[in-house]
Scaffold this motif. Structure first.
Motif, PDB file in Angstrom:
ATOM      1  N   ALA A  93       0.829  -1.207   0.000  1.00  0.00           N
ATOM      2  CA  ALA A  93       0.000   0.000   0.000  1.00  0.00           C
ATOM      3  C   ALA A  93       0.862   1.256   0.000  1.00  0.00           C
ATOM      4  O   ALA A  93       0.628   2.187  -0.777  1.00  0.00           O
ATOM      5  CB  ALA A  93      -0.930  -0.003   1.213  1.00  0.00           C
ATOM      6  N   MET A  94       1.874   1.300   0.860  1.00  0.00           N
ATOM      7  CA  MET A  94       2.707   2.485   0.985  1.00  0.00           C
ATOM      8  C   MET A  94       3.555   2.723  -0.259  1.00  0.00           C
ATOM      9  O   MET A  94       3.771   3.863  -0.671  1.00  0.00           O
ATOM     10  CB  MET A  94       3.609   2.362   2.211  1.00  0.00           C
ATOM     11  N   THR A  95       4.045   1.654  -0.871  1.00  0.00           N
ATOM     12  CA  THR A  95       4.972   1.815  -1.996  1.00  0.00           C
ATOM     13  C   THR A  95       4.266   2.047  -3.323  1.00  0.00           C
ATOM     14  O   THR A  95       4.818   2.697  -4.209  1.00  0.00           O
ATOM     15  CB  THR A  95       5.898   0.586  -2.126  1.00  0.00           C
ATOM     16  N   LEU A  96       3.041   1.542  -3.484  1.00  0.00           N
ATOM     17  CA  LEU A  96       2.376   1.606  -4.780  1.00  0.00           C
ATOM     18  C   LEU A  96       1.402   2.772  -4.920  1.00  0.00           C
ATOM     19  O   LEU A  96       1.286   3.371  -5.984  1.00  0.00           O
ATOM     20  CB  LEU A  96       1.611   0.301  -5.049  1.00  0.00           C
ATOM     21  N   GLY A  97       0.665   3.084  -3.870  1.00  0.00           N
ATOM     22  CA  GLY A  97      -0.506   3.938  -4.009  1.00  0.00           C
ATOM     23  C   GLY A  97      -0.233   5.429  -4.102  1.00  0.00           C
ATOM     24  O   GLY A  97       0.661   5.956  -3.447  1.00  0.00           O
ATOM     25  N   ASP A  98      -1.055   6.119  -4.931  1.00  0.00           N
ATOM     26  CA  ASP A  98      -1.166   7.576  -4.862  1.00  0.00           C
ATOM     27  C   ASP A  98      -2.094   7.950  -3.717  1.00  0.00           C
ATOM     28  O   ASP A  98      -1.893   8.938  -3.025  1.00  0.00           O
ATOM     29  CB  ASP A  98      -1.740   8.141  -6.167  1.00  0.00           C
ATOM     30  N   LYS A  99      -3.151   7.144  -3.548  1.00  0.00           N
ATOM     31  CA  LYS A  99      -4.111   7.307  -2.464  1.00  0.00           C
ATOM     32  C   LYS A  99      -4.340   5.940  -1.812  1.00  0.00           C
ATOM     33  O   LYS A  99      -4.279   4.908  -2.490  1.00  0.00           O
ATOM     34  CB  LYS A  99      -5.447   7.852  -2.982  1.00  0.00           C
ATOM     35  N   ILE A 100      -4.606   5.970  -0.516  1.00  0.00           N
ATOM     36  CA  ILE A 100      -4.863   4.737   0.225  1.00  0.00           C
ATOM     37  C   ILE A 100      -6.177   4.893   0.986  1.00  0.00           C
ATOM     38  O   ILE A 100      -6.416   5.924   1.628  1.00  0.00           O
ATOM     39  CB  ILE A 100      -3.736   4.428   1.230  1.00  0.00           C
ATOM     40  N   ALA A 101      -7.012   3.870   0.906  1.00  0.00           N
ATOM     41  CA  ALA A 101      -8.206   3.796   1.744  1.00  0.00           C
ATOM     42  C   ALA A 101      -7.989   2.645   2.726  1.00  0.00           C
ATOM     43  O   ALA A 101      -7.929   1.483   2.318  1.00  0.00           O
ATOM     44  CB  ALA A 101      -9.461   3.554   0.911  1.00  0.00           C
ATOM     45  N   VAL A 102      -7.828   2.981   3.997  1.00  0.00           N
ATOM     46  CA  VAL A 102      -7.608   1.965   5.029  1.00  0.00           C
ATOM     47  C   VAL A 102      -8.978   1.525   5.538  1.00  0.00           C
ATOM     48  O   VAL A 102      -9.756   2.341   6.040  1.00  0.00           O
ATOM     49  CB  VAL A 102      -6.765   2.514   6.197  1.00  0.00           C
ATOM     50  N   MET A 103      -9.264   0.218   5.420  1.00  0.00           N
ATOM     51  CA  MET A 103     -10.589  -0.291   5.759  1.00  0.00           C
ATOM     52  C   MET A 103     -10.547  -1.202   6.981  1.00  0.00           C
ATOM     53  O   MET A 103      -9.564  -1.897   7.225  1.00  0.00           O
ATOM     54  CB  MET A 103     -11.190  -1.045   4.573  1.00  0.00           C
ATOM     55  N   LYS A 104     -11.636  -1.168   7.721  1.00  0.00           N
ATOM     56  CA  LYS A 104     -11.820  -2.056   8.869  1.00  0.00           C
ATOM     57  C   LYS A 104     -13.305  -2.289   9.051  1.00  0.00           C
ATOM     58  O   LYS A 104     -14.090  -1.326   9.101  1.00  0.00           O
ATOM     59  CB  LYS A 104     -11.226  -1.428  10.137  1.00  0.00           C
ATOM     60  N   ALA A 105     -13.713  -3.549   9.133  1.00  0.00           N
ATOM     61  CA  ALA A 105     -15.101  -3.921   9.417  1.00  0.00           C
ATOM     62  C   ALA A 105     -16.098  -3.192   8.525  1.00  0.00           C
ATOM     63  O   ALA A 105     -17.117  -2.692   8.981  1.00  0.00           O
ATOM     64  CB  ALA A 105     -15.421  -3.674  10.891  1.00  0.00           C
ATOM     65  N   GLY A 106     -15.787  -3.120   7.233  1.00  0.00           N
ATOM     66  CA  GLY A 106     -16.736  -2.552   6.282  1.00  0.00           C
ATOM     67  C   GLY A 106     -16.777  -1.050   6.212  1.00  0.00           C
ATOM     68  O   GLY A 106     -17.658  -0.477   5.550  1.00  0.00           O
ATOM     69  N   GLU A 107     -15.835  -0.371   6.853  1.00  0.00           N
ATOM     70  CA  GLU A 107     -15.807   1.085   6.841  1.00  0.00           C
ATOM     71  C   GLU A 107     -14.415   1.581   6.464  1.00  0.00           C
ATOM     72  O   GLU A 107     -13.414   0.927   6.770  1.00  0.00           O
ATOM     73  CB  GLU A 107     -16.184   1.653   8.207  1.00  0.00           C
ATOM     74  N   VAL A 108     -14.362   2.748   5.820  1.00  0.00           N
ATOM     75  CA  VAL A 108     -13.082   3.393   5.526  1.00  0.00           C
ATOM     76  C   VAL A 108     -12.671   4.192   6.754  1.00  0.00           C
ATOM     77  O   VAL A 108     -13.343   5.152   7.138  1.00  0.00           O
ATOM     78  CB  VAL A 108     -13.195   4.308   4.289  1.00  0.00           C
ATOM     79  N   GLN A 109     -11.572   3.795   7.367  1.00  0.00           N
ATOM     80  CA  GLN A 109     -11.087   4.473   8.563  1.00  0.00           C
ATOM     81  C   GLN A 109     -10.363   5.772   8.226  1.00  0.00           C
ATOM     82  O   GLN A 109     -10.424   6.737   8.980  1.00  0.00           O
ATOM     83  CB  GLN A 109     -10.136   3.544   9.328  1.00  0.00           C
ATOM     84  N   GLN A 110      -9.665   5.765   7.069  1.00  0.00           N
ATOM     85  CA  GLN A 110      -8.963   6.973   6.636  1.00  0.00           C
ATOM     86  C   GLN A 110      -8.663   6.863   5.157  1.00  0.00           C
ATOM     87  O   GLN A 110      -8.369   5.778   4.638  1.00  0.00           O
ATOM     88  CB  GLN A 110      -7.661   7.180   7.429  1.00  0.00           C
ATOM     89  N   PHE A 111      -8.753   7.990   4.454  1.00  0.00           N
ATOM     90  CA  PHE A 111      -8.500   8.047   3.020  1.00  0.00           C
ATOM     91  C   PHE A 111      -7.562   9.219   2.764  1.00  0.00           C
ATOM     92  O   PHE A 111      -7.844  10.355   3.161  1.00  0.00           O
ATOM     93  CB  PHE A 111      -9.823   8.236   2.271  1.00  0.00           C
TER      94      PHE A 111
END
Length: 369
Positions: free
Chosen positions: A197-215
């Motif tokens: 995620a850190m090396t590839l993405g321009d943007k990251i959506a961190v998910m937990k239990a069906g929700e986006v925790q941070q984008f």
């Protein structure tokens, strides 16, 4: 409107809500990573974008077009799976061109597309081989080539490197990133690996239990995590979480610390955010690279304190050595230069760079700002 718009998307199975209102906007040419632990809903979301799974509610737009009711073949997407999904009886050339043949693309155009893709992926010498004659990395290149040949509006990658060994995963990460730079196409990529995620993405959506925790961007998420989950999930080794109490320290606020029976106070940076927490327990978040050896080249590091602490464990990794110490009865990982690393049982003077430290509420697990 961007290349992909996900609006209030929900998914339920037999009354159980799997996705709980996902909102994401991906611009043309961006590389979006959906990352999170197993079962967080990231692959379900990808399947709904692809049209392989129905949407319970909400909308998905690709290139400005609502695609909720469109079959996968009409969504102008191409998908790369972790299982490669190559036809074993076909050559590499035939695997790459098969999708174009199904769409009745003229033979000359198909051949030109295969040659273009083979050159991009550097697999010209493999075109007449069959999948059984290829390595795992070569098979994944062919699977990507089949997707590229279609020239879609959107690429979807579902954990494409999961079946590869550690060395090949690193090599293929580089290949995928270079491929994105060459093509400039929009990519949505699912992984549980935060390094990917850190090396590839321009943007990251961190998910937990069906929700986006941070984008956000990799740098935003790493440096300014929204909550304990994001802070602990992103980063290797993980962020240290040290329970502490906010106390008065001179004219400002401090954080009560203890190690080896000695009590001391770290200054609280951004103390105004902690003013309402005076006398209360909070969690100090500090990454291993912010706890390192003290050498002359550091000079006067702003918001840094030094402390001599006993080392419990040493883990050499090559370029760095990870040391385990204890603060407030909590294991804390430090990243130091191997030349300066103390041995277990010895005292070592460590520099704590508090300028990037973050604070969390132990009850809500949210960031204190």
């Amino acid at each position: 409107m961007g290349a992909l718009s996900i609006r209030k998307v929900r998914k339920s199975y037999a009354g159980t809500e799997i996705l709980k209102g996902i909102d994401l906007e991906v611009e043309q040419g961006e590389f979006l990573i959906l990352v999170g632990p197993s079962g967080c809903g990231k692959s379900t979301l990808l399947s709904m974008i692809a049209g392989l799974d129905d949407i319970t509610s909400g909308e998905v737009h690709i290139a400005g077009r609502r695609v909720n009711d469109l079959p996968p073949k009409d969504r102008d997407i191409a998908m790369v799976f972790q299982s490669y999904a190559l036809y074993p009886s076909m050559t590499v050339r035939e695997n790459i061109s098969f999708g174009l043949e199904i769409r009745k693309i003229p033979h000359a155009e198909r051949e030109a597309a295969v040659d273009r893709v083979a050159k991009i992926l550097q697999i010209e010498h493999l075109l007449d081989r069959r999948p059984s004659q290829l390595s795992g990395g070569q098979r994944q290149r062919v699977a990507m080539g089949r997707a590229i040949a279609r020239n879609p509006a959107l690429f979807l990658f579902d954990e494409p490197l999961s079946n590869l060994d550690a060395k090949l995963r690193v090599e293929m990460r580089t290949e995928i990133k270079l491929l994105h730079q060459r093509l400039g196409t929009t990519i949505v990529y699912v992984t549980h690996d935060q390094i990917e995620a850190m090396t590839l993405g321009d943007k990251i959506a961190v998910m937990k239990a069906g929700e986006v925790q941070q984008f956000g961007t990799p740098n935003e998420i790493y440096r300014n995590p929204a909550n304990l989950f994001v802070a602990g999930f992103m980063g290797s080794p993980a962020m240290n979480f040290i329970p502490t109490r906010v106390v008065e320290a001179g004219s400002g606020l401090g954080l009560a610390m203890e190690s080896g029976g000695e009590h001391f106070v770290f200054p609280a940076i951004n103390g105004e955010a902690l003013r309402s927490k005076l006398g209360s327990e909070i969690i100090l978040g500090i990454r291993p690279e912010q706890i390192t050896e003290v050498v002359d080249s550091h000079g006067d590091v702003p918001h840094a304190v030094t402390r001599s602490i006993k080392v419990d464990l040493s883990e050499p990794t090559g370029p760095d050595t990870l040391l385990l110490v204890r603060l407030n009865n909590t294991k804390v990982t430090c990243r130091v230069c191997p030349d300066f690393a103390a041995r277990p049982g010895e005292q070592m003077k460590l520099l704590f760079d508090l300028s990037k430290a973050v604070y969390f509420d132990p009850a809500t697990e949210q960031r204190i700002r």
